[in-house]
Write an enzyme that holds these catalytic residues in place. Structure first.
Site, PDB file in Angstrom:
ATOM      1  N   TYR A  82       0.815  -1.270  -0.027  1.00  0.00           N
ATOM      2  CA  TYR A  82      -0.038   0.203  -0.064  1.00  0.00           C
ATOM      3  C   TYR A  82       0.824   1.257  -0.049  1.00  0.00           C
ATOM      4  O   TYR A  82       0.570   2.215  -0.722  1.00  0.00           O
ATOM      5  CB  TYR A  82      -1.120   0.078   1.087  1.00  0.00           C
ATOM      6  CG  TYR A  82      -1.976   1.146   1.197  1.00  0.00           C
ATOM      7  CD1 TYR A  82      -3.070   1.064   0.707  1.00  0.00           C
ATOM      8  CD2 TYR A  82      -1.543   2.418   1.664  1.00  0.00           C
ATOM      9  CE1 TYR A  82      -4.031   2.231   0.392  1.00  0.00           C
ATOM     10  CE2 TYR A  82      -2.560   3.319   1.672  1.00  0.00           C
ATOM     11  CZ  TYR A  82      -3.570   3.158   0.920  1.00  0.00           C
ATOM     12  OH  TYR A  82      -4.707   4.246   0.981  1.00  0.00           O
ATOM     13  N   PHE A 134      -8.106  21.645 -24.478  1.00  0.00           N
ATOM     14  CA  PHE A 134      -8.456  20.264 -24.555  1.00  0.00           C
ATOM     15  C   PHE A 134      -9.501  19.993 -23.653  1.00  0.00           C
ATOM     16  O   PHE A 134      -9.452  20.722 -22.687  1.00  0.00           O
ATOM     17  CB  PHE A 134      -7.001  19.339 -24.278  1.00  0.00           C
ATOM     18  CG  PHE A 134      -7.554  17.848 -24.445  1.00  0.00           C
ATOM     19  CD1 PHE A 134      -7.713  17.473 -25.501  1.00  0.00           C
ATOM     20  CD2 PHE A 134      -7.602  17.201 -23.126  1.00  0.00           C
ATOM     21  CE1 PHE A 134      -8.079  16.011 -25.604  1.00  0.00           C
ATOM     22  CE2 PHE A 134      -8.230  15.842 -23.424  1.00  0.00           C
ATOM     23  CZ  PHE A 134      -8.379  15.286 -24.924  1.00  0.00           C
ATOM     24  N   THR A 135     -10.245  19.081 -23.779  1.00  0.00           N
ATOM     25  CA  THR A 135     -11.670  18.698 -23.363  1.00  0.00           C
ATOM     26  C   THR A 135     -11.746  18.755 -21.808  1.00  0.00           C
ATOM     27  O   THR A 135     -12.233  19.461 -20.889  1.00  0.00           O
ATOM     28  CB  THR A 135     -12.489  17.629 -23.738  1.00  0.00           C
ATOM     29  OG1 THR A 135     -11.474  16.547 -23.820  1.00  0.00           O
ATOM     30  CG2 THR A 135     -12.650  17.919 -25.256  1.00  0.00           C
ATOM     31  N   ASP A 225       1.357  20.424 -20.618  1.00  0.00           N
ATOM     32  CA  ASP A 225       0.761  19.187 -20.822  1.00  0.00           C
ATOM     33  C   ASP A 225       1.533  18.287 -21.511  1.00  0.00           C
ATOM     34  O   ASP A 225       1.739  18.297 -22.747  1.00  0.00           O
ATOM     35  CB  ASP A 225      -0.660  19.259 -21.388  1.00  0.00           C
ATOM     36  CG  ASP A 225      -1.525  18.181 -21.555  1.00  0.00           C
ATOM     37  OD1 ASP A 225      -0.693  16.958 -21.488  1.00  0.00           O
ATOM     38  OD2 ASP A 225      -2.615  18.205 -21.925  1.00  0.00           O
ATOM     39  N   LYS A 268      -0.464   7.742 -23.439  1.00  0.00           N
ATOM     40  CA  LYS A 268       0.154   8.289 -24.765  1.00  0.00           C
ATOM     41  C   LYS A 268       1.389   8.044 -25.048  1.00  0.00           C
ATOM     42  O   LYS A 268       1.999   6.813 -24.876  1.00  0.00           O
ATOM     43  CB  LYS A 268      -0.364   9.800 -25.124  1.00  0.00           C
ATOM     44  CG  LYS A 268      -1.801   9.961 -25.394  1.00  0.00           C
ATOM     45  CD  LYS A 268      -2.705  10.205 -24.042  1.00  0.00           C
ATOM     46  CE  LYS A 268      -4.150  10.563 -24.341  1.00  0.00           C
ATOM     47  NZ  LYS A 268      -4.798  10.649 -22.945  1.00  0.00           N
ATOM     48  N   ARG A 392     -13.835  15.494 -33.584  1.00  0.00           N
ATOM     49  CA  ARG A 392     -13.318  16.527 -32.998  1.00  0.00           C
ATOM     50  C   ARG A 392     -13.745  17.905 -33.573  1.00  0.00           C
ATOM     51  O   ARG A 392     -12.988  18.500 -34.380  1.00  0.00           O
ATOM     52  CB  ARG A 392     -11.672  16.305 -32.951  1.00  0.00           C
ATOM     53  CG  ARG A 392     -10.996  15.066 -32.180  1.00  0.00           C
ATOM     54  CD  ARG A 392     -10.680  15.566 -30.919  1.00  0.00           C
ATOM     55  NE  ARG A 392     -11.733  15.272 -29.929  1.00  0.00           N
ATOM     56  CZ  ARG A 392     -11.742  14.760 -28.631  1.00  0.00           C
ATOM     57  NH1 ARG A 392     -10.586  14.618 -28.231  1.00  0.00           N
ATOM     58  NH2 ARG A 392     -12.775  14.818 -27.715  1.00  0.00           N
ATOM     59  N   PHE A 459     -19.297  14.612 -25.507  1.00  0.00           N
ATOM     60  CA  PHE A 459     -19.075  13.746 -26.748  1.00  0.00           C
ATOM     61  C   PHE A 459     -18.722  12.292 -26.607  1.00  0.00           C
ATOM     62  O   PHE A 459     -18.971  11.511 -27.290  1.00  0.00           O
ATOM     63  CB  PHE A 459     -17.636  14.274 -27.387  1.00  0.00           C
ATOM     64  CG  PHE A 459     -16.437  14.311 -26.616  1.00  0.00           C
ATOM     65  CD1 PHE A 459     -16.187  15.356 -25.698  1.00  0.00           C
ATOM     66  CD2 PHE A 459     -15.471  13.323 -26.363  1.00  0.00           C
ATOM     67  CE1 PHE A 459     -15.257  15.432 -24.848  1.00  0.00           C
ATOM     68  CE2 PHE A 459     -14.494  13.098 -25.528  1.00  0.00           C
ATOM     69  CZ  PHE A 459     -14.322  14.423 -24.743  1.00  0.00           C
TER      70      PHE A 459
HETATM   71  O1  PLI Z   1      -7.372  10.482 -20.696  1.00  0.00           O
HETATM   72  P1  PLI Z   1      -6.603  11.026 -19.530  1.00  0.00           P
HETATM   73  O2  PLI Z   1      -7.270  11.405 -18.343  1.00  0.00           O
HETATM   74  O3  PLI Z   1      -5.385  10.258 -19.227  1.00  0.00           O
HETATM   75  O4  PLI Z   1      -5.732  12.386 -20.013  1.00  0.00           O
HETATM   76  C1  PLI Z   1      -6.407  13.343 -20.492  1.00  0.00           C
HETATM   77  C2  PLI Z   1      -5.634  14.284 -21.489  1.00  0.00           C
HETATM   78  C3  PLI Z   1      -4.949  15.181 -21.419  1.00  0.00           C
HETATM   79  N1  PLI Z   1      -4.142  16.318 -22.140  1.00  0.00           N
HETATM   80  C4  PLI Z   1      -4.289  15.623 -23.489  1.00  0.00           C
HETATM   81  C5  PLI Z   1      -3.442  16.489 -24.667  1.00  0.00           C
HETATM   82  C6  PLI Z   1      -4.877  14.620 -23.840  1.00  0.00           C
HETATM   83  O5  PLI Z   1      -5.046  14.347 -25.329  1.00  0.00           O
HETATM   84  C7  PLI Z   1      -5.827  13.959 -22.901  1.00  0.00           C
HETATM   85  C8  PLI Z   1      -6.470  12.557 -23.189  1.00  0.00           C
HETATM   86  N2  PLI Z   1      -6.640  12.388 -24.632  1.00  0.00           N
HETATM   87  C9  PLI Z   1      -7.656  11.373 -25.013  1.00  0.00           C
HETATM   88  C10 PLI Z   1      -8.159  10.358 -24.102  1.00  0.00           C
HETATM   89  C11 PLI Z   1      -7.580  11.262 -26.410  1.00  0.00           C
HETATM   90  O6  PLI Z   1      -8.189  10.440 -27.126  1.00  0.00           O
HETATM   91  O7  PLI Z   1      -6.884  12.204 -27.180  1.00  0.00           O
END
Ligand code: PLI
Length: 467
Positions: A82, A134-135, A225, A268, A392, A459
């Site tokens: 933990y 970004f969303t 970011d 990513k 998008r 979305f």
């Molecule tokens: O999906 P998360 O919570 O691990 O990360 C959010 C996020 C933050 N910044 C940017 C630039 C992103 O592209 C992002 C998540 N993007 C997704 C899920 C996408 O499909 O692009």
């Protein structure tokens, strides 16, 4: 092309992926009839399709990468204590080594880090300038009482504009936002690597340095970011004079050194299926993040991740910085983008780092923006071939916080997002051919009306019906 078709003799030397495949996953093959039924049941929203109904899944590059044998081996070394897991310390060491920040707070994914930093730094009435929204990032800024202001260069809103650094900040715009609101109302400038909503477009180091100089004058932080900053660094190496011989890892370090902290979705660049972190240089901000992470994510040595997941992130960070890896990753996106461009399909140029973005406004001029052309195009591509993409455009942009009106973004796009190390060149050919044939028959595509709208990040779960 049939097996017997002749190819012209080579005029160049090709590159290939710096890996080979040792495990495969069967993909579902469906009929057109099955797909028509599936998209109807999904309310014409590709997010609501079952993955079992998808042939080639280009919905997102987030959490969809193939991990390496070295990452999977690391998963077996998960320390699931933990508190004080050795995998956390390994992750912390790799973030410090490659990104260069002093302090690391693990989170379950990117939006966990966005939540923490927004809560800590933003006060009601604050303004956060950034290189396009970004969303999830903007939503967390708004939930903390702030307002996002777009300061990206105008070129970013023009799909055909081939500016090499469409992710750059418009310095005059940023200056005027600072003058209008005063530095005290601006907790930080939000800078994203390869700007997602602009089509995966990078900023230059020259521009970031200028932003740093300006923000330093006013005592304003820069929060990066870093989700796709390795891809951004690769474009700098390819396009920015003076960087052509620098390793991508060195460029990433230089970018981060010009900022005060970062939020990271490790799903990513870092080649994992789940994970993220917040990294910081200021001790008091870090202490507050360490306090809050316990409330929202988990203890400060796991932040919502299992030990094995942290190990996969630590190893993924190292693999992501390899020049051969990133060249092949972006190279595959370019392979698809170049095919579509050569065949006359309107796409965002230059081709982005993580996906090819179709210009739905140019493709479907007969569909009004209020009838969601990009949403309709994504559904049509799915029905044609089982290739899943993502809207998008207007649906993703949502509504203005103050008035509730829908945003009408200049960019109305469909994103074909390429997962890392997952699909082959033959898959890319199938995708390109499907998009080409849908483009040929584009006049048949009708708009949609929204029949269900969720309150946040609509979305993901909105439902539509054909007009
Ligand atoms: O999906 P998360 O919570 O691990 O990360 C959010 C996020 C933050 N910044 C940017 C630039 C992103 O592209 C992002 C998540 N993007 C997704 C899920 C996408 O499909 O692009």
């Amino acid at each position: 092309m049939t097996d017997t078709a002749r190819r012209p003799r080579p005029t160049r030397r090709s590159w290939a992926e710096p890996f080979r495949i040792k495990m495969v996953e069967k993909v579902p093959v469906t009929t057109r009839e099955q797909r028509e039924k599936a998209i109807r049941e999904a309310g014409y929203n590709t997010f609501l399709l079952r993955s079992e109904d998808v042939y080639i899944d280009l919905l997102t590059d987030s959490g969809t990468s193939a991990m390496s044998d070295w990452q999977w081996a690391g998963m077996m070394l998960g320390d699931e204590a933990y508190a004080g897991s050795r995998n956390f310390y390994h992750l912390e060491e790799k973030v410090q080594q490659y990104y260069g920040y002093r302090y690391v707070v693990p989170t379950h994914q990117g939006r966990g880090a966005e939540h923490l930093i927004s809560r800590i730094l933003i006060k009601p009435g604050d303004v956060i300038p950034g290189n396009m929204y970004f969303t999830t990032t903007r939503l967390h800024q708004e939930l903390a009482g702030g307002r996002f202001v777009d300061v990206i260069i105008p070129d970013a809103h023009e799909p055909q504009n081939e500016h090499p650094f469409k992710g750059n900040v418009d310095l005059a715009k940023l200056k005027s936002v600072i003058e209008e609101h005063g530095a005290k109302r601006i907790p930080y400038v939000s800078i994203a690597g390869t700007v997602n909503m602009a089509g995966g477009q990078p900023f230059s180091l020259e521009n970031l340095r200028a932003v740093r100089e300006l923000t330093n004058k006013h005592g304003i932080r820069i929060i990066l970011d870093a989700t796709r900053v390795v891809e951004n660094a690769y474009f700098i190496q390819q396009r920015e004079p003076g960087y052509e011989h620098r390793p991508v890892a060195a460029i990433v370090k230089e970018i981060c050194s010009l900022t005060d902290g970062c939020t990271m979705s490790a799903k990513k660049d870092s080649l994992v299926n789940i994970g993220g972190f917040l990294a910081l240089n200021e001790q008091d901000v870090y202490e507050e993040a360490r306090n809050l992470v316990v409330v929202f994510e988990g203890l400060h040595t796991y932040g919502g991740m299992a030990g094995r997941d942290m190990e996969a992130v630590a190893r993924g960070i190292e693999e992501s910085m390899d020049d051969d890896h990133i060249r092949a990753r972006v190279g595959q996106v370019y392979y698809l983008g170049n095919l579509l461009r050569d065949w006359g399909v309107p796409i965002v140029l230059p081709v982005g780092g993580h996906g090819v973005f179709l210009d739905a406004k140019a493709m479907l001029p007969h569909v009004e923006q209020e009838h969601y052309p990009a949403q309709a195009l994504a559904a049509a591509i799915y029905v044609d071939s089982g290739v899943r993409s993502m809207e998008r455009g207007t649906v993703s942009a949502g509504r203005k916080k103050e008035t509730g009106e829908e945003y009408r973004p200049k960019l109305e796009l469909v994103r074909l997002t390429i997962p890392r190390r997952v699909y082959t060149q033959a898959h890319m050919d199938v995708v390109a051919e499907s998009v080409y044939f849908v483009h040929q028959e584009r006049e048949r595509i009708r708009g949609l009306k929204m029949v269900y709208e969720p309150r946040y990040l609509r979305f993901f779960q909105a439902r539509f019906e054909p007009l």
